[in-house]
Scaffold this motif. Structure first.
Motif, PDB file in Angstrom:
ATOM      1  N   LEU A   1       4.629  -6.300  -0.766  1.00 40.30           N
ATOM      2  CA  LEU A   1       5.933  -5.641  -0.823  1.00 40.30           C
ATOM      3  C   LEU A   1       5.797  -4.207  -1.340  1.00 40.30           C
ATOM      4  CD1 LEU A   1       8.060  -8.579  -2.280  1.00 40.30           C
ATOM      5  CD2 LEU A   1       8.361  -7.552  -0.008  1.00 40.30           C
ATOM      6  N   ASN A   2       4.951  -4.019  -2.338  1.00 41.73           N
ATOM      7  CA  ASN A   2       4.734  -2.689  -2.892  1.00 41.73           C
ATOM      8  C   ASN A   2       4.112  -1.764  -1.850  1.00 41.73           C
ATOM      9  OD1 ASN A   2       4.698  -0.819  -5.120  1.00 41.73           O
ATOM     10  ND2 ASN A   2       2.484  -1.083  -5.176  1.00 41.73           N
ATOM     11  N   ASN A   3       3.131  -2.280  -1.104  1.00 38.88           N
ATOM     12  CA  ASN A   3       2.519  -1.479  -0.048  1.00 38.88           C
ATOM     13  C   ASN A   3       3.524  -1.147   1.046  1.00 38.88           C
ATOM     14  OD1 ASN A   3      -0.104  -1.291  -1.130  1.00 38.88           O
ATOM     15  ND2 ASN A   3      -0.635  -3.323  -0.379  1.00 38.88           N
ATOM     16  N   MET A   4       4.377  -2.090   1.375  1.00 43.15           N
ATOM     17  CA  MET A   4       5.424  -1.827   2.371  1.00 43.15           C
ATOM     18  C   MET A   4       6.372  -0.733   1.887  1.00 43.15           C
ATOM     19  SD  MET A   4       6.364  -5.717   3.583  1.00 43.15           S
ATOM     20  CE  MET A   4       7.834  -5.191   4.474  1.00 43.15           C
TER      21      MET A   4
ATOM     22  N   ASP B   1      15.771   3.903   2.580  1.00 41.32           N
ATOM     23  CA  ASP B   1      16.572   2.718   2.253  1.00 41.32           C
ATOM     24  C   ASP B   1      15.734   1.447   2.338  1.00 41.32           C
ATOM     25  OD1 ASP B   1      18.820   4.225   1.775  1.00 41.32           O
ATOM     26  OD2 ASP B   1      19.630   3.990   3.801  1.00 41.32           O
ATOM     27  N   LEU B   2      14.874   1.363   3.354  1.00 43.92           N
ATOM     28  CA  LEU B   2      13.992   0.200   3.476  1.00 43.92           C
ATOM     29  C   LEU B   2      12.986   0.169   2.335  1.00 43.92           C
ATOM     30  CD1 LEU B   2      13.338   0.105   7.331  1.00 43.92           C
ATOM     31  CD2 LEU B   2      14.600  -1.563   5.971  1.00 43.92           C
ATOM     32  N   SER B   3      12.499   1.348   1.949  1.00 41.79           N
ATOM     33  CA  SER B   3      11.562   1.429   0.830  1.00 41.79           C
ATOM     34  C   SER B   3      12.204   0.885  -0.443  1.00 41.79           C
ATOM     35  CB  SER B   3      11.114   2.881   0.614  1.00 41.79           C
ATOM     36  OG  SER B   3      10.252   2.990  -0.496  1.00 41.79           O
ATOM     37  N   ILE B   4      13.409   1.347  -0.734  1.00 43.60           N
ATOM     38  CA  ILE B   4      14.122   0.877  -1.934  1.00 43.60           C
ATOM     39  C   ILE B   4      14.351  -0.629  -1.866  1.00 43.60           C
ATOM     40  CG2 ILE B   4      16.303   0.989  -3.200  1.00 43.60           C
ATOM     41  CD1 ILE B   4      14.554   3.413  -3.660  1.00 43.60           C
ATOM     42  N   SER B   5      14.728  -1.108  -0.686  1.00 41.00           N
ATOM     43  CA  SER B   5      15.055  -2.529  -0.528  1.00 41.00           C
ATOM     44  C   SER B   5      13.865  -3.428  -0.869  1.00 41.00           C
ATOM     45  CB  SER B   5      15.524  -2.796   0.905  1.00 41.00           C
ATOM     46  OG  SER B   5      15.780  -4.167   1.102  1.00 41.00           O
ATOM     47  N   VAL B   6      12.686  -3.114  -0.304  1.00 38.47           N
ATOM     48  CA  VAL B   6      11.534  -4.001  -0.544  1.00 38.47           C
ATOM     49  C   VAL B   6      10.991  -3.830  -1.965  1.00 38.47           C
ATOM     50  CG1 VAL B   6      10.885  -4.171   1.881  1.00 38.47           C
ATOM     51  CG2 VAL B   6       9.887  -2.360   0.486  1.00 38.47           C
ATOM     52  N   LEU B   7      11.084  -2.613  -2.513  1.00 34.28           N
ATOM     53  CA  LEU B   7      10.582  -2.389  -3.869  1.00 34.28           C
ATOM     54  C   LEU B   7      11.483  -3.056  -4.906  1.00 34.28           C
ATOM     55  CD1 LEU B   7       9.449   1.334  -3.511  1.00 34.28           C
ATOM     56  CD2 LEU B   7       7.960  -0.653  -3.794  1.00 34.28           C
TER      57      LEU B   7
ATOM     58  N   ASP C   1       8.631  -9.525  -9.989  1.00 30.20           N
ATOM     59  CA  ASP C   1       7.751  -9.190 -11.117  1.00 30.20           C
ATOM     60  C   ASP C   1       8.227  -7.878 -11.734  1.00 30.20           C
ATOM     61  OD1 ASP C   1       5.778  -8.701 -12.940  1.00 30.20           O
ATOM     62  OD2 ASP C   1       4.133  -8.527 -11.499  1.00 30.20           O
ATOM     63  N   ASP C   2       9.016  -7.981 -12.791  1.00 25.11           N
ATOM     64  CA  ASP C   2       9.581  -6.773 -13.408  1.00 25.11           C
ATOM     65  C   ASP C   2       8.613  -6.093 -14.376  1.00 25.11           C
ATOM     66  OD1 ASP C   2       9.607  -8.488 -15.550  1.00 25.11           O
ATOM     67  OD2 ASP C   2      11.767  -8.390 -15.907  1.00 25.11           O
ATOM     68  N   SER C   3       7.371  -6.551 -14.396  1.00 27.29           N
ATOM     69  CA  SER C   3       6.368  -5.922 -15.264  1.00 27.29           C
ATOM     70  C   SER C   3       5.316  -5.144 -14.460  1.00 27.29           C
ATOM     71  CB  SER C   3       5.661  -6.984 -16.118  1.00 27.29           C
ATOM     72  OG  SER C   3       4.915  -7.873 -15.305  1.00 27.29           O
ATOM     73  N   ASN C   4       5.491  -5.078 -13.151  1.00 33.30           N
ATOM     74  CA  ASN C   4       4.509  -4.409 -12.295  1.00 33.30           C
ATOM     75  C   ASN C   4       4.757  -2.901 -12.305  1.00 33.30           C
ATOM     76  OD1 ASN C   4       3.148  -3.328  -9.885  1.00 33.30           O
ATOM     77  ND2 ASN C   4       2.720  -5.482  -9.435  1.00 33.30           N
ATOM     78  N   VAL C   5       3.901  -2.179 -12.992  1.00 35.08           N
ATOM     79  CA  VAL C   5       4.084  -0.737 -13.178  1.00 35.08           C
ATOM     80  C   VAL C   5       3.999   0.019 -11.857  1.00 35.08           C
ATOM     81  CG1 VAL C   5       3.083   1.314 -14.257  1.00 35.08           C
ATOM     82  CG2 VAL C   5       3.245  -0.797 -15.554  1.00 35.08           C
ATOM     83  N   GLN C   6       3.100  -0.406 -10.972  1.00 38.73           N
ATOM     84  CA  GLN C   6       2.925   0.307  -9.711  1.00 38.73           C
ATOM     85  C   GLN C   6       4.181   0.247  -8.853  1.00 38.73           C
ATOM     86  OE1 GLN C   6       0.241   2.246  -9.085  1.00 38.73           O
ATOM     87  NE2 GLN C   6       1.455   2.964  -7.365  1.00 38.73           N
ATOM     88  N   VAL C   7       4.905  -0.861  -8.918  1.00 37.14           N
ATOM     89  CA  VAL C   7       6.152  -0.972  -8.175  1.00 37.14           C
ATOM     90  C   VAL C   7       7.166   0.046  -8.707  1.00 37.14           C
ATOM     91  CG1 VAL C   7       8.108  -2.451  -7.586  1.00 37.14           C
ATOM     92  CG2 VAL C   7       5.791  -3.389  -7.568  1.00 37.14           C
TER      93      VAL C   7
END
Length: 298
Positions: A79-82, A93-99, A106-112
């Motif tokens: 999802l992050n890569n997408m 908008d699609l970027s925001i949606s998947v991120l 996972d609300d602890s994933n810094v890269q996201v």
């Protein structure tokens, strides 16, 4: 190890060797062959997505990450890569949606959060972008890129005092980061603190000699401060490093123009145009020089 596993191991070693040699096309062919025998292999799908990103084909990469998410809807990495790919494709908008979906998982994933902040920044949603990047630096106080993003957002908003604070925090983590030094210099310049700006421009060029963007901004400051000789010195040093840099010749032409040294200005503009006939700065500088010397037809 079975015969098939042994064969696959040998094939994968060949693919890894191709990747090390940056022969991404060969690596893609090998992994696509492996995927044909095992279409739901998550490792193969992920590697193919990564290879297509490296080869500059984001749209093909997207297909593989989508397939991973189809097989595993909670795969945060895919999802992050997408999200990053949608951002590069300017499908914000699609970027925001998947991120945001990844954050829920996972609300602890810094890269996201980093990718989410980057997308918000490009959308002009600066408050949400800063909030995301602050989450990144709270988790990792040594993430200099996040500090740079925060500073650059404040600079866009003309809040240069806050930008300075963010750049300085980043430099505490990496004292030799050239981009942070350059951006800090630009903010000091706008704030009118020319001594600090000069110091930061020099720090940027110390870590990255010959950097045109830094030299251009630094020389502009020096010219405004009537230090044309100093401006000429740093541009000439850069030309020693790269004598075929058309933009740098055009900049040296600007220096000579500001000194009313029209002959040398003309020579430098022509040198730039000999290297790059489409160099806009050289063309405009040459036109300005002809105008000031009464050569209107030229």
């Amino acid at each position: 190890m079975g015969v098939l596993e042994n064969q696959n191991s040998i094939i994968i070693d060949r693919a890894k060797a191709a990747i090390l040699a940056r022969d991404f096309d060969q690596a893609i062919r090998i992994y696509r062959g492996l995927l044909n025998t095992n279409p739901e292999n998550m490792e193969y799908l992920n590697v193919l997505g990564d290879l297509y990103v490296k080869s500059g084909d984001d749209e093909r990469a997207l297909d593989y990450y989508k397939e991973i998410v189809r097989l595993d809807s909670n795969n945060v990495s895919a999802l992050n890569n997408m999200g990053a790919i949608y951002r590069r494709l300017e499908q914000y908008d699609l970027s925001i949606s998947v991120l945001e979906r990844a954050v829920i998982i996972d609300d602890s994933n810094v890269q996201v959060y980093y990718n989410l902040g980057f997308t918000y920044k490009l959308m002009g949603n600066y408050d949400d972008a800063i909030q995301c990047f602050n989450t990144v630096v709270e988790s990792n106080p040594r993430d200099v890129l996040a500090f740079n993003h925060i500073g650059s957002i404040y600079a866009i908003q003309n809040k240069h005092d806050l930008a300075v604070q963010s750049y300085i925090k980043g430099l505490k983590a990496d004292p030799n980061h050239p981009v942070l030094h350059l951006n800090l210099a630009k903010s000091y310049d706008i704030l009118g603190d020319f001594a600090k700006a000069q110091s930061e421009y020099e720090a940027a060029l110390k870590t990255k000699p010959g950097w045109f963007e830094a030299i251009e901004s630094y020389s502009d400051l020096l010219l405004r401060e009537n230090k044309s000789q100093n401006a000429g010195d740093i541009v000439r040093k850069a030309l020693v490093i790269n004598p075929k840099d058309a933009a740098m010749h055009a900049k040296l032409g600007d220096v000579y123009y500001n000194q009313n040294n029209y002959d040398n200005a003309e020579n430098e503009y022509n040198s730039a145009l000999n290297i790059n006939p489409d160099c806009d700065k050289a063309l405009s500088g040459l036109a300005r020089t002809y105008e000031d010397t009464g050569r209107i037809d030229d």
